[in-house]
Design a protein around this motif. Structure first.
Motif, PDB file in Angstrom:
ATOM      1  N   THR A  46       0.811  -1.222   0.000  1.00  0.00           N
ATOM      2  CA  THR A  46       0.000   0.000   0.000  1.00  0.00           C
ATOM      3  C   THR A  46       0.842   1.268   0.000  1.00  0.00           C
ATOM      4  O   THR A  46       0.299   2.362  -0.139  1.00  0.00           O
ATOM      5  CB  THR A  46      -0.927   0.022   1.229  1.00  0.00           C
ATOM      6  OG1 THR A  46      -0.132   0.051   2.423  1.00  0.00           O
ATOM      7  CG2 THR A  46      -1.830  -1.193   1.254  1.00  0.00           C
ATOM      8  N   GLY A  47       2.164   1.117   0.161  1.00  0.00           N
ATOM      9  CA  GLY A  47       3.022   2.292   0.226  1.00  0.00           C
ATOM     10  C   GLY A  47       2.812   3.101   1.487  1.00  0.00           C
ATOM     11  O   GLY A  47       2.942   4.328   1.477  1.00  0.00           O
ATOM     12  N   GLU A  48       2.497   2.414   2.599  1.00  0.00           N
ATOM     13  CA  GLU A  48       2.192   3.126   3.835  1.00  0.00           C
ATOM     14  C   GLU A  48       3.200   2.811   4.929  1.00  0.00           C
ATOM     15  O   GLU A  48       3.754   1.712   5.012  1.00  0.00           O
ATOM     16  CB  GLU A  48       0.796   2.742   4.337  1.00  0.00           C
ATOM     17  CG  GLU A  48      -0.340   3.265   3.492  1.00  0.00           C
ATOM     18  CD  GLU A  48      -1.674   2.762   3.997  1.00  0.00           C
ATOM     19  OE1 GLU A  48      -2.496   3.586   4.426  1.00  0.00           O
ATOM     20  OE2 GLU A  48      -1.899   1.535   3.961  1.00  0.00           O
ATOM     21  N   LEU A  49       3.408   3.797   5.772  1.00  0.00           N
ATOM     22  CA  LEU A  49       4.091   3.619   7.042  1.00  0.00           C
ATOM     23  C   LEU A  49       3.030   3.265   8.079  1.00  0.00           C
ATOM     24  O   LEU A  49       1.974   3.911   8.143  1.00  0.00           O
ATOM     25  CB  LEU A  49       4.820   4.893   7.444  1.00  0.00           C
ATOM     26  CG  LEU A  49       5.433   4.918   8.842  1.00  0.00           C
ATOM     27  CD1 LEU A  49       6.612   3.950   8.945  1.00  0.00           C
ATOM     28  CD2 LEU A  49       5.861   6.341   9.223  1.00  0.00           C
ATOM     29  N   VAL A  50       3.297   2.242   8.886  1.00  0.00           N
ATOM     30  CA  VAL A  50       2.355   1.813   9.922  1.00  0.00           C
ATOM     31  C   VAL A  50       3.042   1.935  11.273  1.00  0.00           C
ATOM     32  O   VAL A  50       4.037   1.242  11.530  1.00  0.00           O
ATOM     33  CB  VAL A  50       1.887   0.367   9.701  1.00  0.00           C
ATOM     34  CG1 VAL A  50       0.817  -0.007  10.725  1.00  0.00           C
ATOM     35  CG2 VAL A  50       1.366   0.169   8.282  1.00  0.00           C
ATOM     36  N   VAL A  51       2.520   2.805  12.108  1.00  0.00           N
ATOM     37  CA  VAL A  51       3.082   3.038  13.445  1.00  0.00           C
ATOM     38  C   VAL A  51       2.114   2.509  14.484  1.00  0.00           C
ATOM     39  O   VAL A  51       0.913   2.798  14.435  1.00  0.00           O
ATOM     40  CB  VAL A  51       3.350   4.537  13.678  1.00  0.00           C
ATOM     41  CG1 VAL A  51       3.855   4.781  15.097  1.00  0.00           C
ATOM     42  CG2 VAL A  51       4.348   5.068  12.655  1.00  0.00           C
TER      43      VAL A  51
END
Length: 659
Positions: A575-580
């Protein structure tokens, strides 16, 4: 699953009341989004299944008839003869062990003809029946006289009123399966099944069965759809089965033998469930294993929910908390052959003996088995001796199969240290660590794997759960306090994904009227089910797994309890996401500023998923199944910084697009 040393549950004294919010400075965190630490295993977050708490029969296995083949130690356990029907005939249980060792007993019913005879089955704490649902009845039968006996099959509600019925008319004097279907007229949580015999005549019956039409994927002999859906929604990376102490048995004769759980259902050998009287406060003398849910169905379930199968096999040792019985080393060959044959059953060509059986059961394609457990929670030199023999035999024939190895029932102590040191010297593939403890233990051990050897064996956090009371105490609950502590601990598992390659909460399922061990991830009755707060913690991790771990630090140190905050971060390539992930284990809010380094074109908005309660003792329930459950909203991102205030006692997941 064991009954190990008691661990006193500590109250969770989380956080110190700080100055008013207006005076608080934000906690400054940094995510180094381009500094990939390690890949996240596709198997990272999975599920552990054991037939405890009526998880299989009476649970996920959708059969409604208890003791359908009269093989329980008391042959008519679960069955009764209505007073008004007793004068109409009799039932005799016949044992044909030499002719059919797997399913030796059947019922010979004689109907005198003056009135009808009947048997009533109580089900597993009753039968959950839904209005408008079709129910499919089957029975194996043969007539013994020229005058045939007819069967009238009726569902009865709690008051004895009929809510659905069909008739079955066996013919001939050889065993055949007969079928009948009907639609239920009412929803009843504790129905019973009556089989009425009208004659006169004599009929033999066996494998008396009732399934709802709507099972998972509408399969005959299928699984309960709502429970499987809860598992599928976790998107698990693996399914470990069949346990657990079920693998070992209290003694070796009671161990799980996978070959007796495959093939025709009516040829599978029923045995007593080892959890039937393990706990005096929750004894279940009617707890047996029919193995309608057997190894083929476990592999099929794994495939259905996208999980890698992880079968665990007996290594020639019974439960060391019970008999401690072991098979002599020079008699291990049948146990080892079971392991080799299981790999052939899962992966073998259809021209092989066991691959052909898999194909005959409806699955010509392989199940792609890649890993296997040798023993469950064994310990001591006797385990090492047997593991070594198993490992050589399996690796010689199937070198690509990864082996999961026991480190005993506890995460420390002499048993753990001996196995940990010995198996590392033997270059074991994956070490299985278990921890059942107080919430405080999980908070204080979130950094447990930060210092583990990066070049040694991988770690499987195979069984864990926070217990708000002593372990194996009947009063344990799935409180928010426990779930929050687990969420904090899991940041450390994710941060160390180069060492920890799999993790699973345990146990998985529990019937509200038939449990032996608590807490448990999912609870159910005969009609309903719900995920606990712990379930939603697992779901948020598994559904936001990502592909690569990236550092999230404060003062260049991992965030693992400083200011009662815990954190981890991954990148989701798909998804091209950073997940914090952020956990606030304090009773006060925590303002944070998360600076994102190494990324361009960061989105101006992201998704914020929260799991939170102001009451650490709060629970979900059948009546309020989503009291504690995730909520999602958007979050603004200014520049390269995510600013938010983590609510007291909360778990946050933040997703934002990065390039």
């Amino acid at each position: 699953m064991k009954t190990p040393r008691l661990i006193a549950a500590c109250s969770l004294l989380l956080g110190v009341y700080a100055a008013p919010l207006a005076a608080q400075q934000p906690l400054n965190f940094t995510v180094k989004s381009s500094e990939i630490k390690t890949a996240v295993s596709p198997n990272m977050w999975g599920i552990f299944f054991e037939d405890i708490n009526l998880s299989a029969d009476g649970g996920i296995y959708a059969e409604l008839v208890k003791n359908r083949s009269f093989e329980f130690s008391t042959p008519l356990m679960g069955w009764s003869i209505p007073k008004e029907a007793a004068a109409g005939g009799q039932v005799l249980i016949v044992n044909r062990r030499e002719a059919d060792a797997a399913n030796p007993r059947f019922a010979k019913v004689t109907v005198t003809g003056t009135r009808n005879f009947a048997l009533v089955n109580e089900g597993f704490r009753g039968m959950g029946i839904k209005a408008g649902e079709q129910y499919n009845f089957t029975v194996y039968a043969r007539q013994q006289r020229a005058t045939p006996v007819q069967l009238t099959v009726t569902l009865l509600d709690e008051s004895g009123k009929a809510i659905g019925s069909t008739t079955v008319s066996p013919t001939g004097n050889s065993w055949q399966q007969y079928k009948g279907s009907f639609t239920a007229a009412a929803t009843v949580p504790r129905a019973k099944l009556q089989v009425e015999f009208s004659g006169p005549g004599v009929v033999d019956v066996d494998m008396i069965s009732l399934f709802p039409q709507h099972t998972w994927k509408e399969r005959p002999n299928g699984l309960r759809a709502d429970l499987v859906q809860l598992l599928a929604d976790l998107h698990p990376g693996f399914l470990r089965f069949p346990g657990g102490c079920i693998v070992e048995g209290k003694e070796l004769t009671n161990r799980y033998q996978w070959k007796k759980t495959v093939g025709d259902v009516n040829e599978r050998t029923v045995i007593i469930n080892r959890w039937n009287n393990e706990f005096a406060h929750r004894a279940a003398p009617d707890y047996f294993q029919s193995f309608g849910l057997g190894f083929f169905e476990y592999f099929q379930l794994s495939e259905d929910i996208g999980a890698s199968p992880l079968p665990i096999l007996n290594c020639g040792m019974a439960c060391q908390f019970n008999s401690g019985e072991v098979v002599a080393v020079n008699e291990l060959d049948p146990y080892i052959q079971d392991a080799l044959d299981l790999i052939e059953f899962a992966n073998g060509d259809v021209t092989t003996k066991w691959g052909a059986l898999r194909s005959k059961m409806g699955h010509p394609a392989p199940f792609h088995l890649k890993m296997m457990g040798v023993g469950n929670e064994q310990w001591g030199p006797q385990y090492v001796e047997r593991y070594t023999i198993f490992a050589k035999a399996i690796k010689d024939k199937y070198p690509d199969i990864k082996l999961v190895n026991s480190l005993g029932p506890s995460p420390d102590g002499d048993k753990f240290t001996f196995l940990n040191d010995t198996l590392r010297k033997l270059n074991a593939d994956i070490l299985d660590e278990h921890y059942y403890s107080a919430p405080e233990w999980f908070l204080s051990n979130a950094a447990r794997y930060d210092s583990y050897d990066r070049k040694g064996p991988k770690i499987f956090a195979g069984e864990y759960a926070a217990h708000n009371k002593a372990v194996a105490n009947g009063g344990n609950k799935n409180t928010w306090q426990c779930a929050l502590a687990e969420a904090a601990f899991m940041t450390g598992l994710e941060r160390n994904a180069d060492v920890v390659v799999m993790a699973s909460y345990a146990p998985l399922l529990a019937h509200v009227d038939g449990w032996q061990w608590a807490p448990d991830l999912i609870w159910f009755d005969n009609l309903r089910s719900y995920g606990t707060p712990n379930y939603y913690v697992q779901k948020l991790y598994a559904n936001n797994k990502g592909n690569s771990v990236v550092p999230i630090v404060k003062d260049n140190q991992p965030i693992s309890g400083q200011d009662s905050v815990y954190a981890s971060a991954v990148v989701d390539n798909a998804t091209g996401e950073l997940v914090v992930k952020l956990v606030n284990a304090a009773s006060t809010p925590k303002p944070v500023a998360v600076s994102i380094q190494g990324a361009k074109n960061i989105a101006t908005t992201g998704r914020l998923i929260t799991l939170q309660s102001n009451d650490l003792q709060e629970l979900n329930s059948l009546d309020q199944p989503t009291r504690i459950s995730p909520e999602e909203k958007s979050i603004a991102i200014k520049g390269k910084t995510i600013r938010t205030e983590i609510a007291p006692w909360s778990f946050y997941v933040i997703r934002t697009k990065i390039k």
